[in-house]
Design a protein around this motif. Structure first.
Motif, PDB file in Angstrom:
ATOM      1  N   MET A   1     -25.939  11.916  14.789  1.00 43.77           N
ATOM      2  CA  MET A   1     -25.178  10.741  14.382  1.00 43.77           C
ATOM      3  C   MET A   1     -24.884   9.839  15.575  1.00 43.77           C
ATOM      4  N   ARG A   2     -24.573  10.434  16.716  1.00 40.54           N
ATOM      5  CA  ARG A   2     -24.265   9.639  17.908  1.00 40.54           C
ATOM      6  C   ARG A   2     -25.524   8.966  18.453  1.00 40.54           C
ATOM      7  N   ASP A   3     -26.622   9.708  18.518  1.00 43.58           N
ATOM      8  CA  ASP A   3     -27.859   9.149  19.079  1.00 43.58           C
ATOM      9  C   ASP A   3     -28.366   7.974  18.260  1.00 43.58           C
ATOM     10  N   GLN A   4     -28.270   8.072  16.932  1.00 41.26           N
ATOM     11  CA  GLN A   4     -28.799   7.019  16.070  1.00 41.26           C
ATOM     12  C   GLN A   4     -27.711   6.058  15.584  1.00 41.26           C
ATOM     13  N   GLU A   5     -26.508   6.232  16.137  1.00 41.74           N
ATOM     14  CA  GLU A   5     -25.392   5.339  15.825  1.00 41.74           C
ATOM     15  C   GLU A   5     -25.260   5.148  14.312  1.00 41.74           C
ATOM     16  N   ALA A   6     -25.061   6.247  13.635  1.00 45.37           N
ATOM     17  CA  ALA A   6     -24.994   6.242  12.168  1.00 45.37           C
ATOM     18  C   ALA A   6     -23.889   5.320  11.673  1.00 45.37           C
ATOM     19  N   ALA A   7     -24.225   4.527  10.657  1.00 50.09           N
ATOM     20  CA  ALA A   7     -23.235   3.659  10.011  1.00 50.09           C
ATOM     21  C   ALA A   7     -22.551   4.460   8.908  1.00 50.09           C
ATOM     22  N   LEU A   8     -21.259   4.747   9.076  1.00 52.72           N
ATOM     23  CA  LEU A   8     -20.517   5.521   8.091  1.00 52.72           C
ATOM     24  C   LEU A   8     -19.822   4.589   7.094  1.00 52.72           C
ATOM     25  N   PRO A   9     -19.508   5.083   5.883  1.00 51.20           N
ATOM     26  CA  PRO A   9     -19.662   6.471   5.427  1.00 51.20           C
ATOM     27  C   PRO A   9     -21.109   6.811   5.095  1.00 51.20           C
ATOM     28  N   LEU A  10     -21.397   8.139   5.102  1.00 51.95           N
ATOM     29  CA  LEU A  10     -22.729   8.620   4.754  1.00 51.95           C
ATOM     30  C   LEU A  10     -22.762   9.041   3.291  1.00 51.95           C
ATOM     31  N   LEU A  11     -23.931   8.828   2.672  1.00 54.27           N
ATOM     32  CA  LEU A  11     -24.102   9.133   1.249  1.00 54.27           C
ATOM     33  C   LEU A  11     -25.017  10.338   1.081  1.00 54.27           C
ATOM     34  N   LEU A  12     -24.567  11.347   0.365  1.00 53.35           N
ATOM     35  CA  LEU A  12     -25.390  12.509   0.028  1.00 53.35           C
ATOM     36  C   LEU A  12     -26.012  12.282  -1.343  1.00 53.35           C
ATOM     37  N   ARG A  13     -27.349  12.477  -1.442  1.00 54.64           N
ATOM     38  CA  ARG A  13     -28.048  12.239  -2.711  1.00 54.64           C
ATOM     39  C   ARG A  13     -29.184  13.245  -2.881  1.00 54.64           C
ATOM     40  N   ASP A  14     -29.696  13.286  -4.103  1.00 55.68           N
ATOM     41  CA  ASP A  14     -30.908  14.048  -4.445  1.00 55.68           C
ATOM     42  C   ASP A  14     -30.918  15.450  -3.819  1.00 55.68           C
TER      43      ASP A  14
END
Length: 424
Positions: free
Chosen positions: A327-340
């Motif tokens: 998450m830190r390396d790719q600078e994740a945009a939160l919130p995260l969505l869990l699917r499928d």
């Protein structure tokens, strides 16, 4: 002293071996002088060098002078090249292993798993028409689609087919017969055959009537295949322009439900990573493998989170982890969505080797909007990874020491790690 003559009057072999090099040298010198006296060409440099070069049975009488036209191989450059290649191989092994294992296997970037991004996307293909009597007709192309390959108990699969020519024009197609049957082997009893209805009337799985595309739905639980476990093959025979064709659709069906999903999904930050908790009520104990897709706040596929562990009977937690450093390396945009989310009970030494869980299609859960600083920037660590890194660092140190000893003044080649790894 010379050896005494042998009984047949010939000189002893020991005397010949001792003085043969000198005799050979004298002979070559005499030949050279004779050529020089005649003004002719002297013996070739190879002949001259052979007279004094050491060899089997010949002593070495001194250093071999360089002969014009016969440069000695640069052995030092060759040896240095070998040492450089050894160093580069050790550096590549260390750097590539460290880079590939900085995230755990159960939490990987989605970019590394392109086939897992949309698991419920239909499987679409286009192939030349397969004739019933064998061979193909390249002038007729068959477009086929099936909604899934693996099926859990109670699930359905949709099929479709359409014929077109090379320019994409739809060709009239008639479905003559379609049957589904479980594939059995050896002495197993043949599975029953089930008719499958393909239509082009805008009902069922067919979205548009009379467009030349025929569709059908197969729900094994509602047919004589409800108890069949394995590959179900649907064979469709059709006709296009007077030519009979054949197409096959295969799905892998699991009639048993080893576990069911229960309760809501929650998320938490644990050990610097984001964890989604799902509840699974286990009926059959064993090893369960579950995959969940994670998108960022912009809907971009971000990570594949996997659970792989033994579960006992009753309610269990299934942890799907998004690793902090990822998450830190790719600078994740939160919130995260869990699917499928999908999964199965792994059955070792069995065919089929899995019993499918009910799939959770579409959005399953959304995490809280944590600040990115809540997550750790540390690389993943394990006993196995530490052991491998220690060995690969040792190999690099040895290769570096050998290269420095051979050529102390030359700098080491650049490292694939960017910053040079420690070699002390």
């Amino acid at each position: 002293m010379p050896s005494r003559p042998e009984p047949d009057g010939k000189p002893a072999r020991g005397w010949l071996r001792r003085y043969w090099p000198a005799l050979a040298l004298g002979l070559v010198v005499a030949i050279a002088a004779w050529f020089g006296a005649r003004g002719g060409d002297a013996p070739s440099p190879a002949v001259q060098a052979a007279a004094v070069a050491p060899g089997p049975g010949r002593p070495f009488f001194g250093p071999v002078a360089a002969v014009p036209g016969l440069p000695l191989p640069d052995d030092r450059a060759r040896r240095r090249q070998v040492l450089v290649e050894n160093y580069q191989l050790a550096d590549h092994t260390l750097c590539s292993y460290r880079e590939s294992t900085k995230y755990p296997a159960l939490s990987r970037p989605m970019a590394q798993n392109p086939d897992q991004v949309y698991p419920n996307k239909p499987v679409d293909e286009m192939n030349p028409m397969r004739k019933q009597g064998g061979g193909t007709d390249p002038k007729i192309l068959l477009q086929t689609s099936q909604s899934r390959v693996y099926m859990a108990a109670g699930e359905s699969v949709a099929f479709s087919l359409r014929a077109v020519d090379a320019t994409g024009n739809v060709l009239p197609l008639v479905v003559k017969r379609a049957l589904a049957q479980g594939i059995t082997y050896g002495s197993n009893r043949p599975a029953p055959q089930v008719p499958v209805s393909f239509v082009d009337d805008g009902t069922g799985a067919d979205p548009v009537p009379n467009d030349g595309a025929f569709a059908a739905v197969l729900t094994p639980a509602q047919t004589g295949l409800s108890g069949f476990h394995g590959t179900i093959r649907t064979e469709v025979r059709y006709n296009v322009g007077g030519s009979d064709g054949l197409v096959l659709f295969d799905v892998i069906y699991s009639p048993e439900l080893p576990a069911t999903w229960i309760g809501p999904v929650r998320d938490a930050v644990e050990n610097g990573s984001l964890v989604f908790y799902l509840k699974l009520d286990v009926r059959q104990a064993g090893r369960y493998i579950v995959n969940g897709r994670v998108d960022d706040a912009h809907g971009k596929p971000f990570a594949l989170a996997t659970f792989n562990d033994l579960l006992g009977p009753g309610p269990n937690d299934v942890r799907l982890t998004v690793f902090g450093k990822l998450m830190r390396d790719q600078e994740a945009a939160l919130p995260l969505l869990l699917r499928d989310v999908d999964g199965y009970l792994l059955k070792e030494n069995a065919d089929p080797d899995r019993a499918m869980l009910p799939r959770l299609e579409g959005q399953v859960a959304t995490s809280k909007s944590y600040p990115l600083t809540r997550f750790s920037d540390a690389e993943w660590q394990s006993e196995e990874r530490s052991r491998h890194l220690t060995e690969f660092n040792k190999d690099l140190r040895l290769a570096s020491a050998a290269l420095r000893e051979f050529d102390p003044d030359a700098p080491l080649p650049p490292s694939e790690c960017g910053a040079r790894p420690s070699v002390r």
